[in-house]
Design an enzyme around this catalytic site. Sequence first.
Site, PDB file in Angstrom:
ATOM      1  N   LYS A 268       0.845  -1.280  -0.022  1.00  0.00           N
ATOM      2  CA  LYS A 268       0.161  -0.089   0.027  1.00  0.00           C
ATOM      3  C   LYS A 268       0.547   1.258  -0.136  1.00  0.00           C
ATOM      4  CE  LYS A 268      -4.174  -2.053   0.063  1.00  0.00           C
ATOM      5  NZ  LYS A 268      -3.848  -3.462  -0.248  1.00  0.00           N
TER       6      LYS A 268
HETATM    7  C1  LIG Z   1     -10.003  -2.727  -1.453  1.00  0.00           C
HETATM    8  C2  LIG Z   1      -9.473  -3.349  -0.274  1.00  0.00           C
HETATM    9  N1  LIG Z   1      -9.867  -3.510   0.940  1.00  0.00           N
HETATM   10  C3  LIG Z   1      -9.621  -4.047   2.010  1.00  0.00           C
HETATM   11  C4  LIG Z   1      -8.249  -4.631   1.822  1.00  0.00           C
HETATM   12  C5  LIG Z   1      -7.617  -5.144   3.464  1.00  0.00           C
HETATM   13  O1  LIG Z   1      -6.614  -4.641   3.674  1.00  0.00           O
HETATM   14  P1  LIG Z   1      -5.497  -5.240   4.760  1.00  0.00           P
HETATM   15  O2  LIG Z   1      -4.674  -6.104   4.159  1.00  0.00           O
HETATM   16  O3  LIG Z   1      -4.836  -4.192   5.342  1.00  0.00           O
HETATM   17  O4  LIG Z   1      -6.223  -5.991   5.606  1.00  0.00           O
HETATM   18  C6  LIG Z   1      -7.547  -4.383   0.840  1.00  0.00           C
HETATM   19  C7  LIG Z   1      -6.372  -5.168   0.683  1.00  0.00           C
HETATM   20  O5  LIG Z   1      -5.481  -5.366  -0.060  1.00  0.00           O
HETATM   21  C8  LIG Z   1      -8.136  -4.031  -0.116  1.00  0.00           C
HETATM   22  O6  LIG Z   1      -7.196  -3.930  -1.381  1.00  0.00           O
END
Ligand SMILES: Cc1ncc(COP(=O)(O)O)c(C=O)c1O
Length: 395
Positions: free
Chosen positions: A194
Amino acid sequence: MPGPGDSPIRRREDFLVFGAPAIEEAEIEEVVATLRSGWLGTGPRVARFEQAFAEYKGAQSAAAVNSCTAALHLALLALDLEPGDEVITTALTFCATVNAIIHAGAKPVLADVDPATMNLDPVDVRRRITPRTRALMPVHFAGRPCDMDALLAIAGQHGLRVVEDCAHAIETEYRGRKAGTFGDFGCFSFYVTKNVATGEGGMLLARREEDLARAKVLGLHGMSKDAWKRFGDEGYKHYQVVDAGFKYNMMDLQAAIGIHQLERVEANWRRREAIWKRYDESLRGLPLGLPAGPEAGTRHAHHLYTLLVDERAAGIGRDAFLDAMTAHNIGVGVHYLAIPEHPYYRETFGWRPEDYPNAMRIGRQTVSIPLSPKLSEKDVADVVAAVTRTLERGR
Ligand SMILES: Cc1ncc(COP(=O)(O)O)c(C=O)c1O
Protein backbone atom coordinates in the site's frame (compact mmCIF):
# COMPACT_ATOMS: atom_id res chain seq x y z
CA MET A 1 6.06 -15.55 -23.00
CA PRO A 2 9.66 -15.07 -24.16
CA GLY A 3 10.01 -17.57 -26.98
CA PRO A 4 12.95 -19.92 -27.52
CA GLY A 5 16.08 -17.83 -28.05
CA ASP A 6 14.35 -14.75 -26.60
CA SER A 7 16.06 -13.36 -23.54
CA PRO A 8 13.88 -12.01 -20.74
CA ILE A 9 13.89 -8.23 -20.20
CA ARG A 10 15.36 -8.66 -16.70
CA ARG A 11 17.52 -11.30 -15.14
CA ARG A 12 15.99 -13.76 -12.70
CA GLU A 13 18.06 -12.40 -9.82
CA ASP A 14 16.66 -8.91 -10.53
CA PHE A 15 13.01 -10.00 -10.41
CA LEU A 16 10.98 -6.81 -9.95
CA VAL A 17 8.74 -7.49 -6.98
CA PHE A 18 5.23 -6.09 -7.47
CA GLY A 19 4.35 -3.45 -4.87
CA ALA A 20 7.67 -3.54 -3.00
CA PRO A 21 7.60 -0.81 -0.34
CA ALA A 22 10.16 2.02 -0.32
CA ILE A 23 11.71 1.57 3.14
CA GLU A 24 14.41 4.03 4.18
CA GLU A 25 16.91 4.39 7.02
CA ALA A 26 14.49 6.42 9.17
CA GLU A 27 12.07 3.46 9.43
CA ILE A 28 14.90 1.03 10.12
CA GLU A 29 16.33 3.22 12.89
CA GLU A 30 12.89 3.75 14.45
CA VAL A 31 12.23 0.00 14.48
CA VAL A 32 15.60 -0.62 16.13
CA ALA A 33 14.89 2.12 18.70
CA THR A 34 11.50 0.50 19.37
CA LEU A 35 13.12 -2.88 19.93
CA ARG A 36 15.65 -1.31 22.29
CA SER A 37 12.92 0.59 24.16
CA GLY A 38 11.39 -2.65 25.44
CA TRP A 39 7.87 -1.47 24.45
CA LEU A 40 6.99 -3.44 21.34
CA GLY A 41 3.21 -3.57 21.63
CA THR A 42 0.62 -0.79 21.45
CA GLY A 43 2.16 2.29 23.04
CA PRO A 44 3.56 5.76 22.46
CA ARG A 45 4.54 5.21 18.83
CA VAL A 46 1.04 4.03 17.94
CA ALA A 47 -0.33 7.19 19.60
CA ARG A 48 2.12 9.32 17.55
CA PHE A 49 1.17 7.56 14.32
CA GLU A 50 -2.55 8.01 15.04
CA GLN A 51 -2.07 11.70 15.66
CA ALA A 52 0.06 12.20 12.54
CA PHE A 53 -2.47 10.32 10.40
CA ALA A 54 -5.40 12.29 11.81
CA GLU A 55 -3.52 15.53 11.06
CA TYR A 56 -2.74 14.40 7.52
CA LYS A 57 -6.42 13.66 6.91
CA GLY A 58 -7.65 16.77 8.72
CA ALA A 59 -9.56 14.58 11.18
CA GLN A 60 -9.89 15.07 14.91
CA SER A 61 -8.56 11.62 15.75
CA ALA A 62 -7.78 8.23 14.29
CA ALA A 63 -7.55 4.68 15.62
CA ALA A 64 -4.73 2.40 14.52
CA VAL A 65 -5.47 -1.30 14.05
CA ASN A 66 -3.57 -4.27 12.67
CA SER A 67 -5.17 -4.28 9.19
CA CYS A 68 -7.75 -2.58 7.03
CA THR A 69 -9.76 -5.79 7.28
CA ALA A 70 -9.92 -5.21 11.05
CA ALA A 71 -10.89 -1.56 10.48
CA LEU A 72 -13.72 -2.58 8.14
CA HIS A 73 -14.96 -5.20 10.59
CA LEU A 74 -14.94 -2.76 13.51
CA ALA A 75 -16.66 -0.03 11.49
CA LEU A 76 -19.45 -2.39 10.50
CA LEU A 77 -19.79 -3.79 14.03
CA ALA A 78 -20.16 -0.24 15.31
CA LEU A 79 -23.17 0.21 12.99
CA ASP A 80 -25.05 -2.41 15.08
CA LEU A 81 -26.40 -4.24 12.05
CA GLU A 82 -29.03 -6.92 12.56
CA PRO A 83 -29.15 -10.31 10.80
CA GLY A 84 -30.78 -9.79 7.41
CA ASP A 85 -29.65 -6.16 7.16
CA GLU A 86 -28.07 -5.48 3.79
CA VAL A 87 -24.88 -3.61 2.97
CA ILE A 88 -24.21 -2.66 -0.65
CA THR A 89 -20.66 -2.76 -1.94
CA THR A 90 -18.82 -3.15 -5.23
CA ALA A 91 -18.41 -6.37 -7.19
CA LEU A 92 -14.83 -5.30 -8.00
CA THR A 93 -12.96 -5.36 -4.72
CA PHE A 94 -10.74 -7.44 -2.52
CA CYS A 95 -12.55 -10.22 -0.65
CA ALA A 96 -11.90 -8.49 2.71
CA THR A 97 -14.53 -5.84 1.90
CA VAL A 98 -17.24 -8.45 1.49
CA ASN A 99 -16.03 -10.73 4.28
CA ALA A 100 -16.20 -7.83 6.77
CA ILE A 101 -19.93 -7.46 6.01
CA ILE A 102 -20.47 -11.18 6.54
CA HIS A 103 -18.50 -11.19 9.82
CA ALA A 104 -20.52 -8.21 11.07
CA GLY A 105 -23.60 -10.44 10.71
CA ALA A 106 -25.14 -8.64 7.73
CA LYS A 107 -25.88 -9.65 4.17
CA PRO A 108 -23.57 -8.32 1.44
CA VAL A 109 -25.24 -7.05 -1.72
CA LEU A 110 -23.09 -6.31 -4.75
CA ALA A 111 -23.51 -3.54 -7.30
CA ASP A 112 -21.69 -3.27 -10.61
CA VAL A 113 -18.99 -0.72 -11.40
CA ASP A 114 -18.72 2.06 -13.94
CA PRO A 115 -16.64 0.69 -16.85
CA ALA A 116 -14.32 3.74 -17.01
CA THR A 117 -13.77 4.61 -13.35
CA MET A 118 -14.11 1.00 -12.11
CA ASN A 119 -15.87 2.46 -9.05
CA LEU A 120 -19.37 1.72 -7.74
CA ASP A 121 -21.97 2.76 -10.29
CA PRO A 122 -24.54 4.87 -8.37
CA VAL A 123 -27.26 3.92 -10.87
CA ASP A 124 -26.78 0.24 -10.13
CA VAL A 125 -26.54 0.95 -6.39
CA ARG A 126 -30.00 2.51 -6.54
CA ARG A 127 -31.35 -0.58 -8.27
CA ARG A 128 -30.07 -2.85 -5.50
CA ILE A 129 -31.66 -0.95 -2.61
CA THR A 130 -34.35 -2.84 -0.67
CA PRO A 131 -36.22 -2.09 2.57
CA ARG A 132 -33.42 -4.02 4.36
CA THR A 133 -30.55 -1.89 3.02
CA ARG A 134 -28.72 -0.22 5.92
CA ALA A 135 -25.34 0.87 4.60
CA LEU A 136 -23.17 1.57 1.56
CA MET A 137 -19.55 0.54 1.38
CA PRO A 138 -17.80 2.34 -1.47
CA VAL A 139 -14.24 1.33 -2.33
CA HIS A 140 -12.09 4.07 -3.86
CA PHE A 141 -10.67 1.67 -6.40
CA ALA A 142 -6.97 2.04 -7.29
CA GLY A 143 -7.02 5.39 -5.44
CA ARG A 144 -9.68 7.03 -7.63
CA PRO A 145 -12.46 8.60 -5.56
CA CYS A 146 -15.97 7.24 -5.97
CA ASP A 147 -18.76 9.56 -7.08
CA MET A 148 -19.39 10.65 -3.50
CA ASP A 149 -21.99 13.31 -4.40
CA ALA A 150 -24.21 10.65 -5.95
CA LEU A 151 -23.54 8.02 -3.27
CA LEU A 152 -24.13 10.44 -0.38
CA ALA A 153 -27.35 11.60 -2.03
CA ILE A 154 -28.56 7.97 -2.15
CA ALA A 155 -27.47 7.41 1.46
CA GLY A 156 -29.28 10.57 2.54
CA GLN A 157 -32.50 9.64 0.74
CA HIS A 158 -32.61 6.14 2.21
CA GLY A 159 -31.13 6.84 5.65
CA LEU A 160 -28.08 4.65 5.01
CA ARG A 161 -24.79 4.66 6.88
CA VAL A 162 -21.59 4.88 4.84
CA VAL A 163 -18.32 3.04 5.44
CA GLU A 164 -15.54 3.97 3.00
CA ASP A 165 -13.01 1.31 2.11
CA CYS A 166 -9.96 3.54 1.64
CA ALA A 167 -7.41 0.72 1.37
CA HIS A 168 -6.11 2.33 -1.86
CA ALA A 169 -7.00 5.89 -1.00
CA ILE A 170 -4.71 7.51 1.57
CA GLU A 171 -4.01 10.56 -0.63
CA THR A 172 -7.37 10.58 -2.44
CA GLU A 173 -9.52 13.72 -2.51
CA TYR A 174 -12.93 14.48 -3.96
CA ARG A 175 -13.93 18.11 -4.46
CA GLY A 176 -11.34 19.26 -1.94
CA ARG A 177 -12.39 16.78 0.73
CA LYS A 178 -10.26 13.85 1.77
CA ALA A 179 -11.32 10.24 1.27
CA GLY A 180 -12.35 8.60 4.52
CA THR A 181 -14.03 11.76 5.86
CA PHE A 182 -17.28 11.44 3.89
CA GLY A 183 -18.71 8.38 5.59
CA ASP A 184 -19.47 7.38 9.15
CA PHE A 185 -16.14 5.55 8.96
CA GLY A 186 -13.08 5.56 6.70
CA CYS A 187 -10.85 2.47 6.73
CA PHE A 188 -7.22 2.49 5.55
CA SER A 189 -4.60 -0.19 4.86
CA PHE A 190 -0.87 -0.20 5.48
CA TYR A 191 -0.32 -3.65 4.00
CA VAL A 192 3.10 -4.10 2.35
CA THR A 193 1.98 -3.06 -1.12
CA LYS A 194 0.00 0.00 0.00
CA ASN A 195 0.93 3.68 -0.34
CA VAL A 196 1.95 3.79 3.33
CA ALA A 197 3.29 0.39 4.39
CA THR A 198 3.83 -1.00 7.88
CA GLY A 199 3.91 -4.69 6.89
CA GLU A 200 0.42 -5.23 8.20
CA GLY A 201 -1.63 -2.37 9.58
CA GLY A 202 -4.72 -0.25 9.26
CA MET A 203 -6.39 2.93 10.47
CA LEU A 204 -9.92 4.02 11.21
CA LEU A 205 -11.42 7.48 10.94
CA ALA A 206 -14.93 8.21 12.15
CA ARG A 207 -17.16 11.22 11.70
CA ARG A 208 -18.35 10.99 15.30
CA GLU A 209 -15.83 10.68 18.13
CA GLU A 210 -18.09 8.30 20.07
CA ASP A 211 -18.15 5.90 17.11
CA LEU A 212 -14.36 5.89 17.02
CA ALA A 213 -14.18 5.31 20.76
CA ARG A 214 -16.59 2.37 20.45
CA ALA A 215 -14.58 0.86 17.57
CA LYS A 216 -11.39 1.25 19.62
CA VAL A 217 -12.86 -0.65 22.56
CA LEU A 218 -14.15 -3.40 20.23
CA GLY A 219 -10.67 -3.59 18.68
CA LEU A 220 -8.99 -4.37 22.02
CA HIS A 221 -10.99 -7.26 23.46
CA GLY A 222 -13.86 -4.96 24.45
CA MET A 223 -11.70 -3.66 27.30
CA SER A 224 -12.45 -0.21 28.68
CA LYS A 225 -10.73 2.83 27.23
CA ASP A 226 -6.92 3.00 27.11
CA ALA A 227 -6.51 -0.49 28.54
CA TRP A 228 -3.27 -0.72 26.55
CA LYS A 229 -1.70 1.58 29.13
CA ARG A 230 -2.18 -0.97 31.90
CA PHE A 231 1.53 -1.91 32.10
CA GLY A 232 2.85 1.67 31.78
CA ASP A 233 4.86 3.85 34.12
CA GLU A 234 1.72 5.33 35.66
CA GLY A 235 1.26 2.11 37.63
CA TYR A 236 -0.87 -0.93 36.92
CA LYS A 237 -4.36 -0.01 35.74
CA HIS A 238 -7.38 -2.22 36.12
CA TYR A 239 -9.63 -2.49 33.10
CA GLN A 240 -13.19 -3.58 32.64
CA VAL A 241 -14.52 -5.69 29.81
CA VAL A 242 -17.53 -3.85 28.47
CA ASP A 243 -18.08 -5.77 25.20
CA ALA A 244 -16.99 -9.04 23.55
CA GLY A 245 -14.29 -7.54 21.37
CA PHE A 246 -11.47 -8.60 19.08
CA LYS A 247 -7.66 -8.33 19.14
CA TYR A 248 -7.04 -5.82 16.41
CA ASN A 249 -4.55 -3.41 18.00
CA MET A 250 -1.49 -2.14 16.12
CA MET A 251 1.98 -2.62 17.65
CA ASP A 252 4.57 0.12 18.20
CA LEU A 253 6.86 -1.90 15.93
CA GLN A 254 4.41 -1.33 13.07
CA ALA A 255 3.79 2.32 13.97
CA ALA A 256 7.58 2.88 13.99
CA ILE A 257 7.56 2.14 10.26
CA GLY A 258 4.31 4.02 9.63
CA ILE A 259 5.43 7.30 11.23
CA HIS A 260 8.25 7.68 8.71
CA GLN A 261 6.32 6.27 5.78
CA LEU A 262 3.66 8.90 6.42
CA GLU A 263 6.29 11.66 6.44
CA ARG A 264 7.12 10.70 2.86
CA VAL A 265 3.55 10.07 1.69
CA GLU A 266 3.45 13.17 -0.54
CA ALA A 267 6.94 12.68 -1.98
CA ASN A 268 6.05 9.07 -2.78
CA TRP A 269 2.77 10.19 -4.35
CA ARG A 270 4.67 12.58 -6.64
CA ARG A 271 7.04 9.81 -7.68
CA ARG A 272 4.12 7.47 -8.48
CA GLU A 273 2.40 10.24 -10.41
CA ALA A 274 5.55 10.65 -12.54
CA ILE A 275 5.68 6.88 -13.18
CA TRP A 276 1.97 6.90 -14.00
CA LYS A 277 2.51 9.64 -16.62
CA ARG A 278 5.46 7.78 -18.04
CA TYR A 279 3.31 4.65 -18.45
CA ASP A 280 0.53 6.72 -20.04
CA GLU A 281 2.95 8.16 -22.60
CA SER A 282 4.85 4.96 -23.31
CA LEU A 283 1.94 2.53 -23.49
CA ARG A 284 -0.48 4.74 -25.42
CA GLY A 285 -0.87 3.33 -28.92
CA LEU A 286 -0.49 -0.29 -27.81
CA PRO A 287 -3.57 -2.54 -28.15
CA LEU A 288 -4.37 -2.28 -24.43
CA GLY A 289 -6.84 -0.46 -22.21
CA LEU A 290 -5.11 2.15 -20.01
CA PRO A 291 -6.58 3.66 -16.83
CA ALA A 292 -8.84 6.69 -17.33
CA GLY A 293 -7.32 10.01 -16.29
CA PRO A 294 -8.40 11.51 -12.96
CA GLU A 295 -11.76 13.33 -13.01
CA ALA A 296 -11.75 17.12 -12.63
CA GLY A 297 -11.90 18.28 -9.01
CA THR A 298 -10.43 15.04 -7.68
CA ARG A 299 -7.09 13.72 -6.57
CA HIS A 300 -6.21 10.16 -7.53
CA ALA A 301 -3.94 8.34 -5.07
CA HIS A 302 -2.20 6.49 -7.93
CA HIS A 303 -2.18 3.25 -6.01
CA LEU A 304 -2.60 0.87 -8.95
CA TYR A 305 -1.89 1.23 -12.65
CA THR A 306 -4.24 -1.27 -14.25
CA LEU A 307 -4.07 -2.39 -17.88
CA LEU A 308 -6.94 -4.12 -19.64
CA VAL A 309 -5.87 -6.98 -21.89
CA ASP A 310 -8.66 -7.87 -24.29
CA GLU A 311 -7.52 -10.95 -26.19
CA ARG A 312 -9.32 -9.90 -29.37
CA ALA A 313 -7.35 -6.64 -29.55
CA ALA A 314 -4.09 -7.68 -27.88
CA GLY A 315 -3.72 -11.09 -29.53
CA ILE A 316 -2.91 -12.54 -26.13
CA GLY A 317 -5.19 -13.47 -23.25
CA ARG A 318 -4.88 -11.92 -19.81
CA ASP A 319 -3.49 -15.00 -18.08
CA ALA A 320 -0.90 -15.56 -20.83
CA PHE A 321 0.03 -11.87 -20.48
CA LEU A 322 0.58 -12.36 -16.71
CA ASP A 323 2.77 -15.39 -17.43
CA ALA A 324 4.77 -13.51 -20.06
CA MET A 325 5.44 -10.58 -17.72
CA THR A 326 6.55 -13.01 -15.01
CA ALA A 327 8.84 -14.75 -17.52
CA HIS A 328 10.40 -11.32 -18.16
CA ASN A 329 10.95 -11.20 -14.37
CA ILE A 330 8.46 -8.41 -13.80
CA GLY A 331 5.98 -8.94 -10.96
CA VAL A 332 2.32 -8.26 -11.78
CA GLY A 333 -1.00 -8.29 -9.92
CA VAL A 334 -4.71 -8.79 -10.59
CA HIS A 335 -7.07 -6.29 -8.93
CA TYR A 336 -9.44 -8.07 -8.94
CA LEU A 337 -11.31 -11.06 -10.22
CA ALA A 338 -14.92 -9.96 -9.68
CA ILE A 339 -16.27 -11.16 -6.34
CA PRO A 340 -18.92 -13.47 -7.91
CA GLU A 341 -16.14 -15.44 -9.66
CA HIS A 342 -15.18 -16.99 -6.33
CA PRO A 343 -16.86 -20.27 -5.38
CA TYR A 344 -17.70 -19.35 -1.77
CA TYR A 345 -19.77 -16.33 -2.76
CA ARG A 346 -21.39 -18.07 -5.71
CA GLU A 347 -22.42 -21.01 -3.53
CA THR A 348 -23.47 -18.96 -0.50
CA PHE A 349 -25.29 -16.08 -2.18
CA GLY A 350 -26.06 -17.49 -5.64
CA TRP A 351 -24.20 -14.61 -7.29
CA ARG A 352 -23.29 -14.95 -10.97
CA PRO A 353 -20.49 -12.96 -12.66
CA GLU A 354 -22.79 -12.18 -15.63
CA ASP A 355 -25.06 -10.15 -13.33
CA TYR A 356 -22.17 -7.67 -12.86
CA PRO A 357 -20.98 -7.42 -16.47
CA ASN A 358 -18.54 -4.51 -16.06
CA ALA A 359 -16.84 -6.00 -13.00
CA MET A 360 -16.75 -9.39 -14.73
CA ARG A 361 -15.10 -8.03 -17.88
CA ILE A 362 -12.59 -5.90 -15.98
CA GLY A 363 -11.77 -8.78 -13.64
CA ARG A 364 -11.07 -11.08 -16.58
CA GLN A 365 -8.90 -8.55 -18.44
CA THR A 366 -7.09 -6.57 -15.76
CA VAL A 367 -3.35 -6.60 -15.04
CA SER A 368 -1.63 -4.31 -12.54
CA ILE A 369 1.95 -3.37 -13.36
CA PRO A 370 4.48 -2.16 -10.76
CA LEU A 371 3.92 1.39 -9.45
CA SER A 372 6.04 1.52 -6.31
CA PRO A 373 7.90 4.79 -5.58
CA LYS A 374 10.92 2.52 -5.22
CA LEU A 375 11.07 1.94 -8.98
CA SER A 376 14.13 3.36 -10.71
CA GLU A 377 13.98 4.85 -14.21
CA LYS A 378 15.45 1.60 -15.51
CA ASP A 379 12.78 -0.43 -13.69
CA VAL A 380 10.05 1.64 -15.35
CA ALA A 381 11.72 1.27 -18.76
CA ASP A 382 11.94 -2.50 -18.20
CA VAL A 383 8.21 -2.70 -17.41
CA VAL A 384 7.39 -0.77 -20.59
CA ALA A 385 9.76 -2.97 -22.63
CA ALA A 386 8.24 -6.16 -21.19
CA VAL A 387 4.68 -5.01 -21.94
CA THR A 388 5.66 -3.98 -25.47
CA ARG A 389 7.54 -7.22 -26.15
CA THR A 390 4.68 -9.31 -24.76
CA LEU A 391 2.22 -7.64 -27.11
CA GLU A 392 4.57 -8.01 -30.10
CA ARG A 393 4.62 -11.74 -29.53
CA GLY A 394 0.82 -11.69 -29.31
CA ARG A 395 0.52 -10.42 -32.88
C1 LIG B 1 -9.94 -2.74 -1.43
C2 LIG B 1 -9.31 -3.41 -0.26
N1 LIG B 1 -10.02 -3.51 0.88
C3 LIG B 1 -9.51 -4.07 1.97
C4 LIG B 1 -8.23 -4.59 1.99
C5 LIG B 1 -7.70 -5.24 3.21
O1 LIG B 1 -6.56 -4.59 3.69
P1 LIG B 1 -5.61 -5.30 4.74
O2 LIG B 1 -4.71 -6.21 3.98
O3 LIG B 1 -4.85 -4.17 5.38
O4 LIG B 1 -6.46 -6.02 5.71
C6 LIG B 1 -7.45 -4.50 0.84
C7 LIG B 1 -6.09 -5.04 0.84
O5 LIG B 1 -5.50 -5.46 -0.08
C8 LIG B 1 -8.00 -3.90 -0.32
O6 LIG B 1 -7.28 -3.80 -1.44
